[in-house]
Write a protein that holds these residues in place. Structure first.
Motif, PDB file in Angstrom:
ATOM      1  N   ALA A 128       0.815  -1.215   0.000  1.00 45.61           N
ATOM      2  CA  ALA A 128       0.000   0.000   0.000  1.00 45.61           C
ATOM      3  C   ALA A 128       0.849   1.266   0.000  1.00 45.61           C
ATOM      4  CB  ALA A 128      -0.947  -0.003   1.205  1.00 45.61           C
ATOM      5  N   GLU A 129       1.888   1.308   0.842  1.00 43.92           N
ATOM      6  CA  GLU A 129       2.669   2.535   0.920  1.00 43.92           C
ATOM      7  C   GLU A 129       3.452   2.792  -0.360  1.00 43.92           C
ATOM      8  OE1 GLU A 129       5.294   2.285   4.208  1.00 43.92           O
ATOM      9  OE2 GLU A 129       6.685   0.904   3.227  1.00 43.92           O
ATOM     10  N   ILE A 130       3.839   1.725  -1.061  1.00 46.12           N
ATOM     11  CA  ILE A 130       4.539   1.898  -2.333  1.00 46.12           C
ATOM     12  C   ILE A 130       3.582   2.471  -3.381  1.00 46.12           C
ATOM     13  CG2 ILE A 130       5.669   0.691  -4.252  1.00 46.12           C
ATOM     14  CD1 ILE A 130       7.440   1.034  -1.798  1.00 46.12           C
ATOM     15  N   GLU A 131       2.367   1.930  -3.423  1.00 48.11           N
ATOM     16  CA  GLU A 131       1.375   2.447  -4.372  1.00 48.11           C
ATOM     17  C   GLU A 131       1.053   3.907  -4.060  1.00 48.11           C
ATOM     18  OE1 GLU A 131       0.448   1.196  -7.067  1.00 48.11           O
ATOM     19  OE2 GLU A 131       1.155  -0.862  -6.844  1.00 48.11           O
ATOM     20  N   ASN A 132       0.981   4.246  -2.787  1.00 49.52           N
ATOM     21  CA  ASN A 132       0.714   5.630  -2.407  1.00 49.52           C
ATOM     22  C   ASN A 132       1.855   6.538  -2.863  1.00 49.52           C
ATOM     23  OD1 ASN A 132      -0.936   7.602  -1.106  1.00 49.52           O
ATOM     24  ND2 ASN A 132       0.504   7.607   0.604  1.00 49.52           N
ATOM     25  N   LEU A 133       3.084   6.089  -2.690  1.00 52.16           N
ATOM     26  CA  LEU A 133       4.235   6.879  -3.110  1.00 52.16           C
ATOM     27  C   LEU A 133       4.275   7.018  -4.625  1.00 52.16           C
ATOM     28  CD1 LEU A 133       6.758   8.441  -2.525  1.00 52.16           C
ATOM     29  CD2 LEU A 133       8.003   6.287  -2.235  1.00 52.16           C
ATOM     30  N   ARG A 134       3.944   5.938  -5.333  1.00 54.15           N
ATOM     31  CA  ARG A 134       3.871   6.045  -6.793  1.00 54.15           C
ATOM     32  C   ARG A 134       2.873   7.124  -7.202  1.00 54.15           C
ATOM     33  NH1 ARG A 134       4.256   0.076  -7.427  1.00 54.15           N
ATOM     34  NH2 ARG A 134       6.304  -0.348  -8.352  1.00 54.15           N
ATOM     35  N   GLY A 135       1.723   7.104  -6.541  1.00 53.44           N
ATOM     36  CA  GLY A 135       0.723   8.114  -6.841  1.00 53.44           C
ATOM     37  C   GLY A 135       1.253   9.515  -6.613  1.00 53.44           C
ATOM     38  N   ALA A 136       2.031   9.694  -5.532  1.00 51.27           N
ATOM     39  CA  ALA A 136       2.599  11.003  -5.233  1.00 51.27           C
ATOM     40  C   ALA A 136       3.595  11.431  -6.305  1.00 51.27           C
ATOM     41  CB  ALA A 136       3.277  10.963  -3.865  1.00 51.27           C
ATOM     42  N   ILE A 137       4.396  10.481  -6.791  1.00 50.48           N
ATOM     43  CA  ILE A 137       5.369  10.802  -7.842  1.00 50.48           C
ATOM     44  C   ILE A 137       4.646  11.227  -9.117  1.00 50.48           C
ATOM     45  CG2 ILE A 137       7.178   9.856  -9.320  1.00 50.48           C
ATOM     46  CD1 ILE A 137       7.866   7.965  -6.918  1.00 50.48           C
ATOM     47  N   TYR A 138       3.624  10.475  -9.488  1.00 50.88           N
ATOM     48  CA  TYR A 138       2.868  10.846 -10.693  1.00 50.88           C
ATOM     49  C   TYR A 138       2.158  12.183 -10.512  1.00 50.88           C
ATOM     50  CZ  TYR A 138       3.702   6.430 -13.111  1.00 50.88           C
ATOM     51  OH  TYR A 138       4.291   5.374 -13.763  1.00 50.88           O
ATOM     52  N   THR A 139       1.771  12.480  -9.281  1.00 53.60           N
ATOM     53  CA  THR A 139       1.169  13.785  -9.025  1.00 53.60           C
ATOM     54  C   THR A 139       2.180  14.891  -9.289  1.00 53.60           C
ATOM     55  OG1 THR A 139      -0.338  12.864  -7.378  1.00 53.60           O
ATOM     56  CG2 THR A 139       0.048  15.241  -7.292  1.00 53.60           C
ATOM     57  N   LYS A 140       3.425  14.688  -8.847  1.00 56.42           N
ATOM     58  CA  LYS A 140       4.467  15.673  -9.110  1.00 56.42           C
ATOM     59  C   LYS A 140       4.738  15.798 -10.599  1.00 56.42           C
ATOM     60  CE  LYS A 140       8.038  16.292  -6.521  1.00 56.42           C
ATOM     61  NZ  LYS A 140       7.702  17.640  -6.020  1.00 56.42           N
ATOM     62  N   MET A 141       4.516  14.725 -11.342  1.00 54.40           N
ATOM     63  CA  MET A 141       4.650  14.762 -12.798  1.00 54.40           C
ATOM     64  C   MET A 141       3.451  15.416 -13.470  1.00 54.40           C
ATOM     65  SD  MET A 141       6.094  10.925 -13.619  1.00 54.40           S
ATOM     66  CE  MET A 141       7.775  10.437 -13.269  1.00 54.40           C
ATOM     67  N   ARG A 142       2.427  15.725 -12.655  1.00 53.35           N
ATOM     68  CA  ARG A 142       1.151  16.249 -13.133  1.00 53.35           C
ATOM     69  C   ARG A 142       0.425  15.237 -14.004  1.00 53.35           C
ATOM     70  NH1 ARG A 142       0.368  20.054  -9.584  1.00 53.35           N
ATOM     71  NH2 ARG A 142      -1.183  21.114 -10.899  1.00 53.35           N
ATOM     72  N   ASP A 143       0.734  13.980 -13.811  1.00 55.09           N
ATOM     73  CA  ASP A 143       0.026  12.883 -14.482  1.00 55.09           C
ATOM     74  C   ASP A 143      -1.052  12.396 -13.513  1.00 55.09           C
ATOM     75  OD1 ASP A 143      -0.901  10.578 -15.687  1.00 55.09           O
ATOM     76  OD2 ASP A 143       1.088   9.753 -16.115  1.00 55.09           O
TER      77      ASP A 143
END
Length: 307
Positions: A128-143
């Motif tokens: 779960a925490e990895i998926e959450n972090l992935r989401g945060a990275i994509y958010t920074k990418m504006r994806d």
């Protein structure tokens, strides 16, 4: 994971996620500051910054809590996927996850994603925490499309985790889907209050005030975001109710000053808005005001966090 864990406002703005970064104690009974009194130093010296999120991970190792409180708190329960790891594997996983966090902090986003693949390979299944972090990275990418997918995966893996739920609401906020953001943030406030009651019930009296502050700080941030949504949706009555709940003498939240700035920006009174922002900066540590500035940037009222 069903342990009772405090939820608090993180003092950083790089993205919205939860990583396991230990933080020290917030000082109860902090002296109220007047408008003309700037705090000593850039931030409360007893605080450490969570480098990755608007909201921190909420287990024992991460909470802003006195050391005595930590000693009597319930041990954090590892996700099932991590429980099966040998100690050396768990340490390796933690180190790689930390590298991913540091890469993200340095805006080396592709490298951060690659580190997450390494971390997940150690576990052998989604975390779960990895998926959450992935989401945060994509958010920074504006994806935002991919970010939403990964936040939803995180929720499906840990339905009791506050953080990916907050991040999904935050996506609605940054995409200006205000009715949906209002509904999601409102639900999170209710959940935050429920968790607060559960946590307070098991806490010694001498630590209850500090613990309550932690939950209340999270609540104020969420209420501020709802205030912005209600204001831009032209729901004046609802927005007025929220701003009346903000306090200019609140030691832990600059919500009042930022809400006044929002009202001024909406009325196209930029100079007045900047005066409210300047007041907030004179009273509160930069690390705290940046959390609120982030919302202003997303709405286009500020261009950078340094403004």
């Amino acid at each position: 994971m069903n342990t009772i864990r405090p939820l608090i406002l993180t003092l950083a703005t790089l993205c919205f996620t939860n990583l396991l970064t230990a933080q020290d104690a917030a000082v109860p009974g902090k002296t109220k500051l007047k408008l003309d009194e700037a705090p000593e130093g850039k931030a409360d010296p007893t605080l450490k910054l969570d480098p990755t999120g608007k909201l921190p991970a909420a287990n024992k190792e991460d909470a802003l809590a006195p050391l005595e409180m930590e000693a009597q708190a319930k041990p954090a329960e590892l996700p099932a996927a991590l429980k099966k790891l040998a100690p050396d594997q768990l340490q390796k996983y933690s180190n790689i996850r930390e590298e991913a966090t540091n890469f993200m902090k340095s805006v080396r986003l592709q490298e951060s994603l690659e580190k997450l693949v390494e971390a997940e390979r150690i576990v052998g299944e989604p975390v779960a925490e990895i998926e959450n972090l992935r989401g945060a990275i994509y958010t920074k990418m504006r994806d935002f499309t991919n970010a939403r997918v990964h936040f939803q995966k995180s929720v499906s893996l840990d339905k009791n985790s506050f953080h990916p739920q907050f991040n999904l609401a935050e996506l609605d906020f940054v995409e200006k889907k205000f009715p949906s953001a209002i509904a999601s943030f409102t639900s999170l406030i209710a959940e935050n209050e429920t968790l607060k009651k559960e946590a307070m019930a098991g806490m010694k009296e001498e630590f209850r005030a500090t613990l309550a502050r932690q939950f209340d700080t999270t609540k104020r941030l969420i209420e501020f975001k709802i205030f912005i949504c209600q204001t831009l949706e032209k729901n004046s009555a609802e927005a007025d109710k929220l701003i009346k709940g903000f306090n200019s003498y609140d030691n832990d939240s600059p919500a009042y000053y930022f809400a006044k700035a929002v009202q001024s920006f909406v009325k196209e009174q930029k100079e007045t808005a900047e005066e409210w922002l300047a007041s907030a900066k004179n009273i509160y540590p930069a690390a705290l005001t940046e959390v609120y500035q982030d919302s202003m940037v997303e709405m286009g009222w500020m261009t950078t966090l340094a403004q």
